[in-house]
Design a protein around this motif. Sequence first.
Motif, PDB file in Angstrom:
ATOM      1  N   UNK A 191      45.758  15.843   9.951  1.00 32.05           N
ATOM      2  CA  UNK A 191      45.617  14.403   9.733  1.00 32.05           C
ATOM      3  C   UNK A 191      45.131  14.252   8.296  1.00 32.05           C
ATOM      4  N   UNK A 192      46.056  13.925   7.404  1.00 31.27           N
ATOM      5  CA  UNK A 192      45.790  13.897   5.966  1.00 31.27           C
ATOM      6  C   UNK A 192      45.783  12.445   5.494  1.00 31.27           C
ATOM      7  N   UNK A 361      50.998   6.167  14.431  1.00 33.58           N
ATOM      8  CA  UNK A 361      51.637   7.188  13.606  1.00 33.58           C
ATOM      9  C   UNK A 361      51.418   8.586  14.191  1.00 33.58           C
ATOM     10  N   UNK A 362      50.249   8.823  14.757  1.00 33.66           N
ATOM     11  CA  UNK A 362      49.989  10.120  15.399  1.00 33.66           C
ATOM     12  C   UNK A 362      50.902  10.286  16.608  1.00 33.66           C
ATOM     13  N   UNK A 395      42.328   9.708  15.971  1.00 36.11           N
ATOM     14  CA  UNK A 395      42.779  11.003  16.466  1.00 36.11           C
ATOM     15  C   UNK A 395      42.313  11.263  17.887  1.00 36.11           C
ATOM     16  N   UNK A 396      41.057  10.951  18.163  1.00 34.85           N
ATOM     17  CA  UNK A 396      40.514  11.182  19.512  1.00 34.85           C
ATOM     18  C   UNK A 396      41.142  10.245  20.539  1.00 34.85           C
ATOM     19  N   UNK A 397      41.523   9.045  20.106  1.00 34.00           N
ATOM     20  CA  UNK A 397      42.147   8.095  21.031  1.00 34.00           C
ATOM     21  C   UNK A 397      43.480   8.624  21.544  1.00 34.00           C
ATOM     22  N   UNK A 402      41.462  17.421  22.089  1.00 33.00           N
ATOM     23  CA  UNK A 402      41.483  18.263  20.897  1.00 33.00           C
ATOM     24  C   UNK A 402      40.115  18.272  20.216  1.00 33.00           C
ATOM     25  N   UNK A 403      39.777  19.407  19.626  1.00 33.91           N
ATOM     26  CA  UNK A 403      38.553  19.475  18.826  1.00 33.91           C
ATOM     27  C   UNK A 403      38.887  19.050  17.401  1.00 33.91           C
TER      28      UNK A 403
END
Length: 429
Positions: A191-192, A361-362, A395-397, A402-403
Amino acid sequence: MPTATPTTMTDRVTETLAIDFGTSNSAVAVVDRGRVFRLPLEQGQDTLPTAVFFPTGGKMKIGAPAGEALIAGEEGRYMRALKSVLGTTLFHEAKLIGGKRRTIADIVTAFLCEVKERAERMTGLTFTRVVCGRPVHFHSADPERDARAAADLAACLRAAGFVHVRFVLEPEAAALANQGANDTEKLGLVVDIGGGTSDFTLFRTGNDGPDILASHGIRLGGTDFDQHLSLTHVMPLLGHGGELRREFGPGLLPMPKAIFVDLATWARIPFLYTAETRREVAHLVKYAVDRVRVERLETVLEAELGHDIAFAVERGKIAANKPEGAGKIALGLIEARLSAEITRASLDTALADMQVRLEDAIRDTLDLAAVTPGEVGTLVMVGGSSLMSLVEEAGRAVCPEARVARTEAFTAVIDGLALAIERRIGTPH
């Protein structure tokens, strides 16, 4: 990764330079038998701000000295976020800057020339080849403009003296530098989040480097966060969202938005300081319902305080991003004791739509590879704007199991670009 000096490198260093030309910061590196050496371009730092300052009648300054000249109040023109203009008509429009008519293409070329010369002085090499990072998409959902942006950057690199140009997608470079951060049993997702774009690469860790499954990107980054916070927190104090009396007849008109949007946009600030814009604002002052606020806008343009506001917003964003963070966006240069309150809650509210865009987007990245969120074991966070809490929350949503791996946020891409030199990764342009 070590910092390079002439004594630490051997004659095996390739004559190819890796360049991460970023919206907010840039970096360069070389590779020596698999070892990456970042070149400290100024004051021993691995990165330098992608900023320029043209003193009136003087020589262009880049990096930190450019910002210092602005803060010191030197006469001249400050410019930042040059990368965001690639692929647009503004990139090739000649404007009077530093006493000379220049295009932003000319300025980017001059910046890259200076970077190349510093790298050559430091290493004793002549670099004719370059591996340069690029976002997955310079412009979302606009292939023609995206292609123009890549061509613009390649042309500037060649004009700076590089004969052979290769591009590597920035999140794929970050995956190359950080594949060890991922559990080999699962997939990693880079994730950049940079200054101008958000890029994502889904990869599997392999013995010979990361196996890239999918890459995706959108035009959304830290400068967009700054713009939105400026529009929601600062610009209302300058008249944004206000009303105008009609010149003839009853009723009110909404305040025009364009000036405020430009004033909140890093790359467009320098082009507001014209006689035409000042006349327009004087007209707005005359008919403004809340004249005091629009007079502040007039002060900003007369004193050329746009970048001072942008830096103040950036500082406020960083302060409010902390847990239970709160602070003020200091605007005392406009008017004594003037400030805008900013809290973690107001920041989250203002940027809520942007978090949703990141989540979408993720999901799109996972869909491109036909994988499920549960298959992602690690979220590898890179890019300066990945430090914003909303990025991790996005990201967590999507991938709650994932860590999160926090790596070298500002240098992951340049490390991967240097490694790509020896692996001969990249697309010629």
